[in-house]
Every structure is written in structure tokens, then in C-alpha cells.
Write a protein that holds these residues in place. Structure first.
Motif, PDB file in Angstrom:
ATOM      1  N   VAL A  64       0.857  -1.191   0.000  1.00 28.74           N
ATOM      2  CA  VAL A  64       0.000   0.000   0.000  1.00 28.74           C
ATOM      3  C   VAL A  64       0.887   1.233   0.000  1.00 28.74           C
ATOM      4  N   ASP A  65       0.939   1.897  -1.143  1.00 26.19           N
ATOM      5  CA  ASP A  65       1.781   3.077  -1.269  1.00 26.19           C
ATOM      6  C   ASP A  65       1.133   4.295  -0.653  1.00 26.19           C
ATOM      7  N   HIS A  66       1.955   5.192  -0.175  1.00 24.95           N
ATOM      8  CA  HIS A  66       1.501   6.535   0.159  1.00 24.95           C
ATOM      9  C   HIS A  66       1.119   7.203  -1.159  1.00 24.95           C
ATOM     10  N   GLN A  87       5.929   2.652  -0.808  1.00 25.99           N
ATOM     11  CA  GLN A  87       6.313   2.100   0.490  1.00 25.99           C
ATOM     12  C   GLN A  87       7.003   0.745   0.337  1.00 25.99           C
ATOM     13  N   ALA A  88       7.343   0.374  -0.899  1.00 24.22           N
ATOM     14  CA  ALA A  88       7.918  -0.940  -1.149  1.00 24.22           C
ATOM     15  C   ALA A  88       9.322  -1.094  -0.586  1.00 24.22           C
ATOM     16  N   SER A  89      10.042   0.013  -0.421  1.00 26.77           N
ATOM     17  CA  SER A  89      11.391  -0.046   0.140  1.00 26.77           C
ATOM     18  C   SER A  89      11.568   1.083   1.141  1.00 26.77           C
ATOM     19  N   GLU A  90      12.657   1.016   1.890  1.00 22.43           N
ATOM     20  CA  GLU A  90      12.910   1.989   2.942  1.00 22.43           C
ATOM     21  C   GLU A  90      14.397   2.273   3.025  1.00 22.43           C
ATOM     22  N   ARG A  91      14.743   3.382   3.653  1.00 25.33           N
ATOM     23  CA  ARG A  91      16.138   3.750   3.890  1.00 25.33           C
ATOM     24  C   ARG A  91      16.466   3.513   5.349  1.00 25.33           C
ATOM     25  N   PHE A  92      17.346   2.566   5.592  1.00 23.84           N
ATOM     26  CA  PHE A  92      17.766   2.286   6.963  1.00 23.84           C
ATOM     27  C   PHE A  92      18.839   3.276   7.382  1.00 23.84           C
ATOM     28  N   ARG A 130      19.197   1.435   1.318  1.00 22.09           N
ATOM     29  CA  ARG A 130      17.814   1.140   0.941  1.00 22.09           C
ATOM     30  C   ARG A 130      17.610  -0.370   0.956  1.00 22.09           C
ATOM     31  N   GLN A 131      16.489  -0.794   1.525  1.00 19.65           N
ATOM     32  CA  GLN A 131      16.201  -2.205   1.664  1.00 19.65           C
ATOM     33  C   GLN A 131      14.695  -2.428   1.517  1.00 19.65           C
ATOM     34  N   PRO A 132      14.259  -3.657   1.217  1.00 21.49           N
ATOM     35  CA  PRO A 132      12.823  -3.929   1.070  1.00 21.49           C
ATOM     36  C   PRO A 132      12.072  -3.677   2.377  1.00 21.49           C
ATOM     37  N   THR A 133      10.858  -3.170   2.256  1.00 19.06           N
ATOM     38  CA  THR A 133       9.981  -3.013   3.409  1.00 19.06           C
ATOM     39  C   THR A 133       9.341  -4.353   3.741  1.00 19.06           C
ATOM     40  N   LEU A 134       9.330  -4.720   5.003  1.00 16.11           N
ATOM     41  CA  LEU A 134       8.735  -5.978   5.439  1.00 16.11           C
ATOM     42  C   LEU A 134       7.284  -5.775   5.868  1.00 16.11           C
ATOM     43  N   PRO A 135       6.366  -6.676   5.499  1.00 11.04           N
ATOM     44  CA  PRO A 135       4.995  -6.589   6.003  1.00 11.04           C
ATOM     45  C   PRO A 135       4.978  -6.550   7.525  1.00 11.04           C
ATOM     46  N   PHE A 136       4.157  -5.668   8.062  1.00  9.79           N
ATOM     47  CA  PHE A 136       4.091  -5.473   9.511  1.00  9.79           C
ATOM     48  C   PHE A 136       5.474  -5.181  10.093  1.00  9.79           C
ATOM     49  N   ASN A 137       6.350  -4.613   9.269  1.00  7.58           N
ATOM     50  CA  ASN A 137       7.684  -4.188   9.700  1.00  7.58           C
ATOM     51  C   ASN A 137       8.531  -5.336  10.232  1.00  7.58           C
ATOM     52  N   GLY A 138       8.235  -6.558   9.770  1.00  7.31           N
ATOM     53  CA  GLY A 138       8.995  -7.712  10.223  1.00  7.31           C
ATOM     54  C   GLY A 138       8.372  -8.460  11.380  1.00  7.31           C
ATOM     55  N   TYR A 139       7.211  -8.023  11.850  1.00  4.28           N
ATOM     56  CA  TYR A 139       6.556  -8.654  12.997  1.00  4.28           C
ATOM     57  C   TYR A 139       5.271  -9.378  12.605  1.00  4.28           C
ATOM     58  N   ALA A 140       5.188  -9.825  11.354  1.00  2.00           N
ATOM     59  CA  ALA A 140       3.970 -10.467  10.861  1.00  2.00           C
ATOM     60  C   ALA A 140       3.623 -11.725  11.650  1.00  2.00           C
ATOM     61  N   GLU A 141       4.631 -12.519  11.986  1.00  2.00           N
ATOM     62  CA  GLU A 141       4.359 -13.763  12.705  1.00  2.00           C
ATOM     63  C   GLU A 141       3.664 -13.503  14.030  1.00  2.00           C
ATOM     64  N   GLU A 142       3.998 -12.389  14.668  1.00  7.06           N
ATOM     65  CA  GLU A 142       3.409 -12.068  15.975  1.00  7.06           C
ATOM     66  C   GLU A 142       2.054 -11.380  15.876  1.00  7.06           C
ATOM     67  N   VAL A 143       1.816 -10.566  14.837  1.00  4.03           N
ATOM     68  CA  VAL A 143       0.634  -9.699  14.863  1.00  4.03           C
ATOM     69  C   VAL A 143      -0.337  -9.885  13.706  1.00  4.03           C
ATOM     70  N   ALA A 144       0.019 -10.613  12.663  1.00  3.38           N
ATOM     71  CA  ALA A 144      -0.867 -10.718  11.498  1.00  3.38           C
ATOM     72  C   ALA A 144      -2.231 -11.285  11.865  1.00  3.38           C
ATOM     73  N   SER A 145      -2.284 -12.153  12.853  1.00  3.80           N
ATOM     74  CA  SER A 145      -3.560 -12.765  13.252  1.00  3.80           C
ATOM     75  C   SER A 145      -4.554 -11.741  13.783  1.00  3.80           C
ATOM     76  N   LEU A 146      -4.074 -10.586  14.227  1.00  2.19           N
ATOM     77  CA  LEU A 146      -4.982  -9.544  14.712  1.00  2.19           C
ATOM     78  C   LEU A 146      -5.883  -9.019  13.598  1.00  2.19           C
ATOM     79  N   TYR A 147      -5.455  -9.204  12.362  1.00  5.21           N
ATOM     80  CA  TYR A 147      -6.161  -8.610  11.226  1.00  5.21           C
ATOM     81  C   TYR A 147      -6.696  -9.681  10.275  1.00  5.21           C
ATOM     82  N   SER A 148      -6.915 -10.873  10.797  1.00  2.00           N
ATOM     83  CA  SER A 148      -7.416 -11.973   9.985  1.00  2.00           C
ATOM     84  C   SER A 148      -8.764 -11.597   9.356  1.00  2.00           C
TER      85      SER A 148
END
Length: 333
Positions: free
Chosen positions: A284-286, A291-296, A307-325
């Protein structure tokens, strides 16, 4: 609790923080902090020394006593000097260096935090007293700004959910609303909406109740082993690592548990750009940038920003993705 680290290929040893920027956590407990210095990432893509002779001196910070026995995730840290000089805090100006330059006179002691609304035990707590009573721990989190830059920051704080339970939320509590200090005398950006980015102050934010109760959501009172500096939201702020940075409301004075979705500052100002949920989503772009990549932002000078790829849920998908099932995360951005 195990905090999952993002894939190591995104943050390599080339980004490693120098020893001078962050000493061991046990040393921090004794009050020896990281050195402040080096090049600062400034607005207009120029290096700028904010703390020269003609600049306000940084407000003094206190060492914090926190749990340090848990192994830290293998993440390369952003140097403290950059974390404390590259900020969004529009109450002190819209430039990235404005908060560090204009916030040093913010009076953070005494400071109280009120919890009210759909709770059985509403009350007001002294934040500084709370720091000595509640068990603090360090959480090293990836943080992602909607402007497509990221940092890795060692926060010190406590779980928001455990704190809220002290006030006995009722069954009608579906959302948690937060409010920043409103004090135009101390916060120059609040005096003029143009200077303050057009925000209708005081700044307000919100979470759904299950988001607030998730163990990754914390109230932070420090970083790099010391109390928060004013530009980073002293003395207490919200940190929700799977969401864009504007959800991390700073200098909180009120928390209210409510039945209906509360208004949030950026969603009110520009709903087409800033959704209520604000989950980090590379798909989902601004409206004005990808928003596909980011500058660390790591060690080194201006041209070392990676510059590196953006991770879904900022890398915390395993912990929080279920909140949005079942939710359409492009619609509910």
C-alpha cells in the motif's frame, strides 16, 4: 517473550553500530551512556551539528534500571546520535532537526498520566514515580516511518497492556485513545498550525483494544538505557513496532478507553494518506511515494544510508498478522 528478528540479510554487519555509540546494557544500568557525536542526518540532506555553541544544550537524562538478562535480537542498531536528532515531533517544528533544537526546555518533571473512560478504576499516576515502581525492560525494535526511512532503537519501557489492566477495563472498552501534552508556551509548533504541520492540537492517537493489549505494544520511558530526551517524546510515549511511526504518540498526558474508534490527528488532517490502522504494508503506497522499500539509517555519513525492502508489519507479521485476519489491509490501511 521472544521477539522475532527480521531476516538478517536486510541489516548486515556493514551497518553495525560502533562500540562508542552503544555500550553493553549492564554498563548502561550503571549510568554510562553512549557517546553523542558524529555526523547528524539533517534536513535538506546536509550534516548539521545541533549542539554547537549557539544551539540549546541537550536536556540532562537519567540512567534507568531495567531488565537486561534477556538476549537481545541480532539487529544492527541506529546510533544514538541519529535517533535523538532525526525526529518527527511537529509540536517543535516540521524539520527533522527542529525537535532536538527547540524542545530542550520542555519541563518533564513533574509529569502525570491520567487513565479514564471505560475502566472500573480510573486514576492519575506520577510517571516518574511509576518508573521506579514498575518493572522496566529493554525492547530492541525496528521502527518504520511513513516517509520511508527506518531505524533500529533500543527502547526501555513496559507493556501497555499490563499497565492498562491496573485500571480494570470494562467490557465496553474497544479502543484506546491517547493525548499529547497541550502547552503552546513550551511547544512552539502548537502556536501556529502552519508551523505545526497543520495539525489540530493537542495531538491524539488511538489503537484497537487487542492491539493495545498485544505484548509488543509498549509505553517507553527511555532509549539507550537512559530516560527519553524531549525530542523523542519524554517522559513517556507509545511504541507499536509493526505500525508506521506517527502512531507512536509522544509526551502522553491522557489515556482514555472508549467504545468507538477515536479520532486520530493525521487521519483527521489527511485521511487519504494516513489511515487509522497504519500497519506497515509494502503493498500500500503513500499517495506521493512508494512504500515498497525503505532507507535504513545506520552508522556512517549521509551516503551510508542503505535502501532495503519493506517488510509486512515491519517484520513482525508472525506475531501480529492474526490480529487482522479477514481484514482487507488495503482498504483498512
Amino acid at each position: 517473550m521472544l521477539i522475532k528478528s527480521p531476516p538478517p540479510k536486510l541489516l548486515t554487519e556493514a551497518h553495525a553500530t560502533p562500540e562508542s555509540a552503544y555500550v553493553s546494557r549492564r554498563t548502561l544500568i550503571k549510568g554510562v551512556g553512549a557517546g553523542i557525536g558524529g555526523l547528524l542526518l539533517a534536513r535538506n540532506a546536509q550534516a548539521l551539528d545541533l549542539f554547537g555553541a549557539d544551539k540549546p544544550q541537550a536536556a540532562p537524562r537519567k540512567p534507568l534500571d531495567f531488565a537486561a538478562d534477556k538476549p537481545a535480537p541480532e539487529l544492527a542498531l541506529t546510533p544514538e546520535a541519529k535517533v535523538t536528532t532525526h525526529n518527527n515531533f511537529y509540536e517543535f517544528g516540521t524539520g527533522k532537526t527542529d525537535p532536538a533544537e527547540h524542545s530542550q526546555q520542555l519541563k518533564t518533571e513533574p509529569w502525570t498520566l491520567t487513565v479514564e473512560g471505560e475502566v472500573e478504576k480510573p486514576g492519575t499516576v506520577d510517571v516518574w514515580k511509576l518508573m521506579g515502581e514498575i518493572g522496566l525492560e529493554e525492547r530492541i525494535y525496528r521502527m518504520r516511518c511513513v516517509e520511508a526511512w527506518s531505524m533500529v532503537i533500543p527502547w526501555v519501557g513496559f507493556e501497555l497492556g499490563k499497565f492498562l489492566k491496573r485500571f480494570a477495563p470494562t467490557s465496553r472498552a474497544k479502543y484506546v485513545a491517547f493525548e499529547t501534552l497541550y502547552d503552546p508556551e513550551q511547544m512552539p509548533g502548537q502556536r501556529n498550525r502552519y508551523v505545526g504541520g497543520g495539525v489540530d492540537y493537542p495531538y491524539v492517537e488511538g489503537l484497537r483494544m487487542d492491539e493495545a493489549m498485544h505484548p509488543l505494544s509498549i509505553l517507553s520511558v527511555g532509549l539507550y538505557g537512559k530516560t527519553l530526551p524531549p525530542q523523542n517524546g519524554a517522559p513517556i510515549r507509545l511504541v507499536v513496532p509493526w505500525k508506521y511511526g506517527f502512531k507512536g504518540i509522544k509526551s502522553i498526558v491522557k489515556i482514555k478507553l472508549v467504545e468507538h474508534m477515536p479520532p486520530t490527528s493525521w487521519n483527521k488532517l489527511a485521511p487519504q494518506e494516513y489511515g487509522f490502522f497504519a500497519n506497515v504494508n509494502p503493498a500500500v503506497d503513500h499517495p506521493r511515494w512508494s512504500q515498497a522499500s525503505e532507507r535504513f539509517i545506520g552508522p556512517g555519513g549521509l551516503f551510508s544510508v542503505k535502501r532495503q525492502p519493506t517488510l509486512p508489519f515491519n517484520g513482525y507479521a508472525e506475531e501480529v498478522a492474526s490480529l487482522y485476519s479477514g481484514m482487507d489491509l488495503k482498504k483498512f490501511y
